[in-house]
Design an enzyme around this catalytic site. Structure first.
Site, short mmCIF file in Angstrom:
data_model
loop_
_atom_site.label_atom_id
_atom_site.label_comp_id
_atom_site.label_asym_id
_atom_site.label_seq_id
_atom_site.Cartn_x
_atom_site.Cartn_y
_atom_site.Cartn_z
CE LYS A 80 -11.58 2.73 -73.92
NZ LYS A 80 -11.12 1.37 -74.06
CE LYS A 125 -6.37 2.67 -68.15
NZ LYS A 125 -6.02 2.26 -69.49
CG ASP A 139 -7.47 1.67 -74.03
OD1 ASP A 139 -7.26 0.78 -73.19
OD2 ASP A 139 -8.59 1.96 -74.45
CD GLU A 140 -5.97 -2.17 -73.09
OE1 GLU A 140 -6.28 -1.21 -72.38
OE2 GLU A 140 -6.77 -2.75 -73.85
CG HIS A 166 -4.15 -1.85 -68.13
ND1 HIS A 166 -4.35 -3.07 -68.74
CD2 HIS A 166 -5.23 -1.10 -68.42
CE1 HIS A 166 -5.53 -3.03 -69.37
NE2 HIS A 166 -6.08 -1.85 -69.19
CE LYS A 210 -14.47 -3.39 -71.82
NZ LYS A 210 -14.05 -2.56 -72.94
C1 CAP Z 1 -11.83 0.24 -70.22
C2 CAP Z 1 -10.53 -0.33 -70.71
C3 CAP Z 1 -9.70 -1.23 -69.78
C4 CAP Z 1 -10.43 -2.35 -69.12
C5 CAP Z 1 -9.61 -3.57 -68.79
C6 CAP Z 1 -10.81 -1.09 -71.95
O1 CAP Z 1 -12.52 0.88 -71.28
O2 CAP Z 1 -9.68 0.70 -71.05
O3 CAP Z 1 -8.61 -1.71 -70.53
O4 CAP Z 1 -10.92 -1.76 -67.98
O5 CAP Z 1 -10.27 -4.36 -67.87
O6 CAP Z 1 -10.13 -0.90 -72.93
O7 CAP Z 1 -11.70 -1.90 -71.93
P1 CAP Z 1 -14.11 1.07 -71.30
P2 CAP Z 1 -9.77 -4.51 -66.35
O8 CAP Z 1 -14.44 1.98 -70.14
O9 CAP Z 1 -14.45 1.75 -72.62
O10 CAP Z 1 -14.72 -0.27 -71.17
O11 CAP Z 1 -9.76 -3.12 -65.74
O12 CAP Z 1 -10.80 -5.37 -65.74
O13 CAP Z 1 -8.43 -5.10 -66.38
MG MG Z 2 -8.14 -0.41 -71.97
#
Ligand code: CAP
Ligand code: MG
Length: 414
Positions: A152, A178, A180-181, A269, A310
């Site tokens: 992040k 990892k 991020d997406e 993901h 969240k």
């Molecule tokens: C978590 C995360 C993931 C989420 C997606 C985000 O970051 O990288 O993409 O987990 O949800 O960007 O939110 P944080 P899911 O730890 O900062 O929240 O795994 O339910 O698909």
């Molecule tokens: Mg993410």
């Protein structure tokens, strides 16, 4: 519109080795019999009216059969011969079990809750090459939950800053990290620079401490480039690759799992899944997607956080997702269930109480948001995982682990 009663086979036993069995939840003003018949007909041999071209033979061999109705749920069996696995694969499977039916005007809502495939069909898919056991072996972490982070901010860090983040995370005890997406190969952080820098950071952690770690590089891209990009990042030193299953498609995972030049685990993901899985009355359950990911060969998959973090989710749904990853599915290896989304050290105890220890627990904000930075944040998350693994309450463990104490002070205990 009159849907044919011919599709109703209520109470009949069908051969589970010859049929794909689907469970749907239906919201409709029609009778459930009509609604279920509408799904069975639309998704197999029929349409909205009788057909002069449908022979009895084709009908008998290939029609979907409504074999159960209970309240707003119906079970429909589709014969194996309806499916085209070699050319077709998961895209074709989805067009049968989760295709046009969602648009039928007569149904206000319909949700594919679960699906069961015959063993002979499952055998046609590669399944995970690594899965839980394989990832644990690479990381030399036989029993404890894997513990990770998402770099992040999501976007904006340079390759150097990204690698430094991962080094700090590794030094703080994390086994996984990892991309991020939304990060792939943007100008501010090109893969050609990012991936070697990350590999070097991971090597440095290993040399300095003996600690092993893997980082999933996001290779989500257009279909014709998936294998090429995966191979490229692997050459650059990637220890794991990540792909977004719903934006890239299930077949993209299968392409990677069946490509024997790819020798690293595939982290899956599920960005965008909420558009399809969130409504309890309409769409497709994540559990269904999890089974398909497992068949296609994903090694780790986001399953939600049992309602703790969240993102929208609840213990029942997410435990269902987890069971799709780890439950019995022929010879397919078990997929590592990943809990992610708004997590912090104060949530780990609840997660492990609900989901056990075969989990990858990861936090982005819950690591990088620690008052003392990424390394201490990683230490706090690792300590929370260790406490949960040992069955020690977080507060007790925090009494002599300052990093955890500070995280609990900042974010509380949930
Ligand atoms: C978590 C995360 C993931 C989420 C997606 C985000 O970051 O990288 O993409 O987990 O949800 O960007 O939110 P944080 P899911 O730890 O900062 O929240 O795994 O339910 O698909
Ligand atoms: Mg993410």
């Amino acid at each position: 519109m009159q849907y044919s009663e011919k599709y109703l086979h209520l109470g009949e036993k069908v051969d589970v080795d010859e049929n794909v069995i689907c469970e749907y939840r239906v919201t409709t003003a029609l009778s459930m019999e009509d609604a279920a018949a509408a799904i069975a007909t639309e998704q197999s041999t029929g349409t909205w009216t009788e057909l002069s071209t449908l022979s009895e033979d084709v009908f008998d061999r290939l029609s979907g059969k409504v074999i159960g109705i209970e309240g707003d749920r119906t079970t429909i069996a589709f014969p194996s011969d309806d499916f085209s696995l070699e050319v077709g694969g998961v895209p074709q499977i989805l067009s049968v079990i989760a295709g046009n039916l969602f648009g039928l005007d007569a149904l206000e809502g319909v949700r594919l809750e679960d699906v069961f495939f015959p063993a002979s069909m499952i055998e046609e898919f590669p399944g995970p090459r690594f899965g839980i056991e394989g990832m644990r072996k690479i990381l030399d972490r036989p029993k404890r939950p894997l513990v990770g982070t998402i770099v992040k901010p999501k976007i904006g860090l340079s390759p150097r800053e990204t690698a430094d983040y991962i080094y700090e995370a590794g030094m703080g005890g994390l086994t996984n990290s990892k991309d991020d997406e939304t990060l792939v190969d943007q100008a501010f952080c090109p893969m050609d620079e990012r991936v070697p820098a990350i590999a070097e950071a991971i090597d440095r952690v290993r040399e300095e401490t003996g600690h092993r770690m893997m980082h999933a590089v996001n290779i989500s891209t257009r279909g014709d480039k998936v294998a090429e990009v995966a191979e490229r990042v692997q050459e650059l030193g990637a220890t794991e690759i990540m792909i977004d299953v719903l934006t890239c498609g299930f077949a993209a995972i299968q392409v990677l799992a069946e490509d024997h030049s790819i020798k690293v685990p595939i982290h899956v993901h599920r960005t965008m899944h909420g558009a399809i899985t969130r409504d309890p009355r309409h769409g497709v359950s994540m559990k269904t997607f999890a089974k398909l990911v497992r068949m296609c060969g994903g090694d780790a998959l986001h399953i939600g956080t049992f309602g703790v973090g969240k993102m929208k989710g609840d213990p029942k749904e997410d435990l269902g997702n987890q069971s799709a990853c780890v439950g019995d599915m022929g010879a397919l290896k078990r997929v590592m269930p990943v809990c992610s989304g708004g997590l912090h050290p104060g949530m780990v105890d609840s997660l492990v109480k609900i989901g056990g220890t075969d989990l990858q627990i990861q936090a982005g904000g819950g690591v990088a948001g620690h008052p003392l930075g990424v390394r201490k944040g990683a230490m706090a998350l690792s300590q929370a995982v260790e406490a949960a693994f040992q069955g020690i309450t977080p507060s007790e463990y925090a009494s002599d682990h300052r990093e955890l104490a500070m995280a609990l002070e900042r974010w509380g205990l949930e």
